[in-house]
Design a protein around this motif. Structure first.
Motif, PDB file in Angstrom:
ATOM      1  N   TYR A 118       0.858  -1.183   0.000  1.00 27.48           N
ATOM      2  CA  TYR A 118       0.000   0.000   0.000  1.00 27.48           C
ATOM      3  C   TYR A 118       0.894   1.233   0.000  1.00 27.48           C
ATOM      4  O   TYR A 118       1.802   1.349   0.835  1.00 27.48           O
ATOM      5  CB  TYR A 118      -0.918   0.023   1.224  1.00 27.48           C
ATOM      6  CG  TYR A 118      -2.021  -1.002   1.175  1.00 27.48           C
ATOM      7  CD1 TYR A 118      -3.294  -0.659   0.733  1.00 27.48           C
ATOM      8  CD2 TYR A 118      -1.796  -2.316   1.573  1.00 27.48           C
ATOM      9  CE1 TYR A 118      -4.316  -1.599   0.673  1.00 27.48           C
ATOM     10  CE2 TYR A 118      -2.811  -3.265   1.522  1.00 27.48           C
ATOM     11  CZ  TYR A 118      -4.062  -2.904   1.069  1.00 27.48           C
ATOM     12  OH  TYR A 118      -5.073  -3.838   1.012  1.00 27.48           O
ATOM     13  N   ILE A 119       0.657   2.117  -0.944  1.00 23.61           N
ATOM     14  CA  ILE A 119       1.399   3.383  -1.006  1.00 23.61           C
ATOM     15  C   ILE A 119       0.542   4.422  -0.282  1.00 23.61           C
ATOM     16  O   ILE A 119      -0.496   4.848  -0.783  1.00 23.61           O
ATOM     17  CB  ILE A 119       1.679   3.804  -2.461  1.00 23.61           C
ATOM     18  CG1 ILE A 119       2.505   2.719  -3.172  1.00 23.61           C
ATOM     19  CG2 ILE A 119       2.411   5.138  -2.496  1.00 23.61           C
ATOM     20  CD1 ILE A 119       2.779   3.018  -4.638  1.00 23.61           C
ATOM     21  N   VAL A 120       0.978   4.792   0.911  1.00 26.57           N
ATOM     22  CA  VAL A 120       0.168   5.633   1.792  1.00 26.57           C
ATOM     23  C   VAL A 120       0.677   7.071   1.769  1.00 26.57           C
ATOM     24  O   VAL A 120       1.851   7.311   2.070  1.00 26.57           O
ATOM     25  CB  VAL A 120       0.208   5.102   3.239  1.00 26.57           C
ATOM     26  CG1 VAL A 120      -0.671   5.956   4.153  1.00 26.57           C
ATOM     27  CG2 VAL A 120      -0.235   3.641   3.279  1.00 26.57           C
ATOM     28  N   PRO A 121      -0.174   8.041   1.409  1.00 25.11           N
ATOM     29  CA  PRO A 121       0.240   9.453   1.465  1.00 25.11           C
ATOM     30  C   PRO A 121       0.693   9.791   2.878  1.00 25.11           C
ATOM     31  O   PRO A 121      -0.042   9.563   3.842  1.00 25.11           O
ATOM     32  CB  PRO A 121      -1.026  10.210   1.079  1.00 25.11           C
ATOM     33  CG  PRO A 121      -1.872   9.219   0.343  1.00 25.11           C
ATOM     34  CD  PRO A 121      -1.568   7.892   0.960  1.00 25.11           C
ATOM     35  N   ALA A 122       1.905  10.363   3.016  1.00 23.95           N
ATOM     36  CA  ALA A 122       2.486  10.536   4.344  1.00 23.95           C
ATOM     37  C   ALA A 122       2.709  11.987   4.743  1.00 23.95           C
ATOM     38  O   ALA A 122       3.269  12.248   5.810  1.00 23.95           O
ATOM     39  CB  ALA A 122       3.815   9.776   4.426  1.00 23.95           C
ATOM     40  N   ASP A 123       2.277  12.936   3.913  1.00 25.17           N
ATOM     41  CA  ASP A 123       2.496  14.342   4.275  1.00 25.17           C
ATOM     42  C   ASP A 123       1.624  14.787   5.450  1.00 25.17           C
ATOM     43  O   ASP A 123       1.967  15.716   6.173  1.00 25.17           O
ATOM     44  CB  ASP A 123       2.233  15.253   3.066  1.00 25.17           C
ATOM     45  CG  ASP A 123       3.369  15.212   2.049  1.00 25.17           C
ATOM     46  OD1 ASP A 123       4.333  14.450   2.274  1.00 25.17           O
ATOM     47  OD2 ASP A 123       3.299  15.939   1.042  1.00 25.17           O
ATOM     48  N   ASP A 124       0.476  14.140   5.643  1.00 23.35           N
ATOM     49  CA  ASP A 124      -0.415  14.411   6.771  1.00 23.35           C
ATOM     50  C   ASP A 124      -0.385  13.183   7.669  1.00 23.35           C
ATOM     51  O   ASP A 124      -0.923  12.132   7.328  1.00 23.35           O
ATOM     52  CB  ASP A 124      -1.836  14.685   6.276  1.00 23.35           C
ATOM     53  CG  ASP A 124      -2.835  14.963   7.397  1.00 23.35           C
ATOM     54  OD1 ASP A 124      -2.556  14.593   8.557  1.00 23.35           O
ATOM     55  OD2 ASP A 124      -3.900  15.523   7.107  1.00 23.35           O
ATOM     56  N   LYS A 125       0.256  13.300   8.839  1.00 26.05           N
ATOM     57  CA  LYS A 125       0.442  12.141   9.711  1.00 26.05           C
ATOM     58  C   LYS A 125      -0.882  11.549  10.187  1.00 26.05           C
ATOM     59  O   LYS A 125      -1.004  10.325  10.332  1.00 26.05           O
ATOM     60  CB  LYS A 125       1.307  12.518  10.917  1.00 26.05           C
ATOM     61  CG  LYS A 125       2.774  12.734  10.572  1.00 26.05           C
ATOM     62  CD  LYS A 125       3.595  12.952  11.826  1.00 26.05           C
ATOM     63  CE  LYS A 125       5.074  13.095  11.495  1.00 26.05           C
ATOM     64  NZ  LYS A 125       5.901  13.249  12.722  1.00 26.05           N
ATOM     65  N   LYS A 126      -1.876  12.388  10.424  1.00 23.02           N
ATOM     66  CA  LYS A 126      -3.159  11.867  10.898  1.00 23.02           C
ATOM     67  C   LYS A 126      -3.829  11.038   9.811  1.00 23.02           C
ATOM     68  O   LYS A 126      -4.381   9.960  10.084  1.00 23.02           O
ATOM     69  CB  LYS A 126      -4.054  13.018  11.350  1.00 23.02           C
ATOM     70  CG  LYS A 126      -3.564  13.699  12.622  1.00 23.02           C
ATOM     71  CD  LYS A 126      -4.507  14.817  13.059  1.00 23.02           C
ATOM     72  CE  LYS A 126      -4.029  15.444  14.360  1.00 23.02           C
ATOM     73  NZ  LYS A 126      -4.904  16.555  14.807  1.00 23.02           N
ATOM     74  N   ASN A 127      -3.789  11.519   8.595  1.00 25.27           N
ATOM     75  CA  ASN A 127      -4.332  10.736   7.483  1.00 25.27           C
ATOM     76  C   ASN A 127      -3.609   9.398   7.366  1.00 25.27           C
ATOM     77  O   ASN A 127      -4.227   8.348   7.167  1.00 25.27           O
ATOM     78  CB  ASN A 127      -4.177  11.507   6.175  1.00 25.27           C
ATOM     79  CG  ASN A 127      -5.460  12.152   5.713  1.00 25.27           C
ATOM     80  OD1 ASN A 127      -6.497  12.021   6.339  1.00 25.27           O
ATOM     81  ND2 ASN A 127      -5.400  12.869   4.613  1.00 25.27           N
ATOM     82  N   THR A 128      -2.287   9.450   7.476  1.00 29.33           N
ATOM     83  CA  THR A 128      -1.485   8.232   7.366  1.00 29.33           C
ATOM     84  C   THR A 128      -1.930   7.202   8.386  1.00 29.33           C
ATOM     85  O   THR A 128      -2.114   6.020   8.064  1.00 29.33           O
ATOM     86  CB  THR A 128       0.009   8.559   7.577  1.00 29.33           C
ATOM     87  OG1 THR A 128       0.418   9.562   6.649  1.00 29.33           O
ATOM     88  CG2 THR A 128       0.878   7.327   7.381  1.00 29.33           C
ATOM     89  N   ARG A 129      -2.120   7.637   9.623  1.00 31.00           N
ATOM     90  CA  ARG A 129      -2.510   6.717  10.695  1.00 31.00           C
ATOM     91  C   ARG A 129      -3.878   6.099  10.429  1.00 31.00           C
ATOM     92  O   ARG A 129      -4.084   4.899  10.656  1.00 31.00           O
ATOM     93  CB  ARG A 129      -2.520   7.458  12.028  1.00 31.00           C
ATOM     94  CG  ARG A 129      -1.153   7.965  12.459  1.00 31.00           C
ATOM     95  CD  ARG A 129      -1.286   8.987  13.574  1.00 31.00           C
ATOM     96  NE  ARG A 129      -0.037   9.695  13.820  1.00 31.00           N
ATOM     97  CZ  ARG A 129       0.052  10.839  14.489  1.00 31.00           C
ATOM     98  NH1 ARG A 129      -1.060  11.416  14.962  1.00 31.00           N
ATOM     99  NH2 ARG A 129       1.214  11.419  14.666  1.00 31.00           N
ATOM    100  N   LEU A 130      -4.805   6.907   9.942  1.00 29.35           N
ATOM    101  CA  LEU A 130      -6.148   6.387   9.678  1.00 29.35           C
ATOM    102  C   LEU A 130      -6.134   5.378   8.542  1.00 29.35           C
ATOM    103  O   LEU A 130      -6.802   4.335   8.605  1.00 29.35           O
ATOM    104  CB  LEU A 130      -7.103   7.535   9.360  1.00 29.35           C
ATOM    105  CG  LEU A 130      -7.395   8.518  10.508  1.00 29.35           C
ATOM    106  CD1 LEU A 130      -8.335   9.632  10.029  1.00 29.35           C
ATOM    107  CD2 LEU A 130      -8.002   7.800  11.712  1.00 29.35           C
ATOM    108  N   ILE A 131      -5.385   5.680   7.486  1.00 32.22           N
ATOM    109  CA  ILE A 131      -5.324   4.766   6.342  1.00 32.22           C
ATOM    110  C   ILE A 131      -4.697   3.435   6.758  1.00 32.22           C
ATOM    111  O   ILE A 131      -5.224   2.354   6.460  1.00 32.22           O
ATOM    112  CB  ILE A 131      -4.535   5.394   5.177  1.00 32.22           C
ATOM    113  CG1 ILE A 131      -5.292   6.597   4.612  1.00 32.22           C
ATOM    114  CG2 ILE A 131      -4.267   4.364   4.083  1.00 32.22           C
ATOM    115  CD1 ILE A 131      -4.473   7.449   3.651  1.00 32.22           C
ATOM    116  N   VAL A 132      -3.569   3.496   7.469  1.00 28.24           N
ATOM    117  CA  VAL A 132      -2.896   2.277   7.915  1.00 28.24           C
ATOM    118  C   VAL A 132      -3.820   1.462   8.821  1.00 28.24           C
ATOM    119  O   VAL A 132      -3.922   0.231   8.696  1.00 28.24           O
ATOM    120  CB  VAL A 132      -1.574   2.618   8.628  1.00 28.24           C
ATOM    121  CG1 VAL A 132      -1.003   1.381   9.332  1.00 28.24           C
ATOM    122  CG2 VAL A 132      -0.555   3.169   7.633  1.00 28.24           C
TER     123      VAL A 132
END
Length: 290
Positions: free
Chosen positions: A240-254
């Motif tokens: 999974y290529i997870v957008p990482a510029d927004d840490k909160k988004n990253t955590r939710l996606i993971v």
């Protein structure tokens, strides 16, 4: 749970061009309070899924994180796994290999850290370093003392990809589900995070001068990552290529990917046999006597 997270999954056989994958997407939360609510929901569900994984004791989950420096691997692991029972979860970080590790095949040191059945294992970096950093820095490959016929072969990386996919297929066949995350950070966001670490005395310890040297190899790393993701994302061990510029988004996606992965396992709570049930009822009768 919405399944739009599949848009972050690398389809098997799909050629990855990282410049076409976003490092930032619209927020998956409406406000800080909404983020806290969603995170709480996901943590609660993850606790339940982990307990079922432990009780069922037939599967293991291996979660792999790979990324450029400052992409937030430690942060994701800390926040996403903060609610799980530590007895059923183990985190292993892989740094520079030791002399002993260099004298074995490149899968040896990570194999020793694989999770047992019923547990979640998290790799902060992994055997994928052997087709990433070893590719960008040939001196690392030379330190492995491989025969010239192997180390200098033009197809060494293709063969290592084959070894990795075969290894992950073997794990899958034996009950270990593998899910892999590449935290996709932009160079501009990395620059901001490096500066934030340097400027904050409480976070300066996180900055390593070698991180800046690695930043100079950004294009080489992106090429290595793209080929790796293309070659090793499979149905049974997806990237999974997870957008990482927004840490909160990253955590939710993971969180959502891990939950979906666990939900896909055919787990159940063990049922007592007829003989065991009779014994349990007899014990219960004794316990209920005054």
């Amino acid at each position: 749970m919405p399944d739009d997270i599949d848009r972050y999954r690398v389809r098997p056989g799909h050629k990855v061009h990282l410049d076409r994958w976003h490092t930032a997407v619209s927020a998956l939360y409406d406000s800080p309070a909404d983020y806290d609510r969603l995170r709480g929901e996901y943590l609660g569900e993850l606790r339940g899924r982990q307990q079922l994984l432990y009780a069922d004791d037939r599967y293991a989950l291996l979660v792999i994180f790979q990324a450029m420096d400052a992409a937030g691997k430690d942060s994701v692991i800390k926040h996403v796994m903060s609610g799980v029972n530590p007895q059923g979860c183990q985190v292993t970080s892989f740094k520079h290999p030791s002399a002993e590790e260099l004298d074995h095949d490149f899968l040896w040191r990570t194999t020793r850290a694989l999770p047992e059945r019923g547990r979640i294992g998290i790799f902060n970096r992994s055997y994928y370093e052997e087709v990433l950093i070893a590719r960008v820095h040939p001196e690392i490959l030379r330190a492995e003392q491989l025969p010239d016929s192997i180390a200098k072969a033009r197809d060494i990386w293709r063969k290592r990809f084959e070894s990795i996919t075969a290894f992950e297929r073997h794990l899958h066949r034996n009950g270990t589900q593998v899910v892999k995350f590449f935290l996709h950070l932009s160079p501009e966001e990395q620059r901001r995070r490096f500066l934030a670490r340097i400027d904050d005395a409480n976070h300066t310890w996180k900055f390593n001068v070698d991180d800046m040297a690695e930043r100079m190899h950004w294009d080489a790393y992106m090429k290595a990552y793209a080929e790796c993701l293309t070659a090793t994302s499979t149905q049974h061990a997806p990237w999974y290529i997870v957008p990482a510029d927004d840490k909160k988004n990253t955590r939710l996606i993971v969180s959502r990917v891990i939950l979906k992965t666990l939900a896909g396992l055919r787990m159940r709570y063990p049922r007592p046999t007829a003989a065991e049930e009779r014994k349990l009822k007899a014990i219960a009768r004794k316990l209920r006597r005054p």
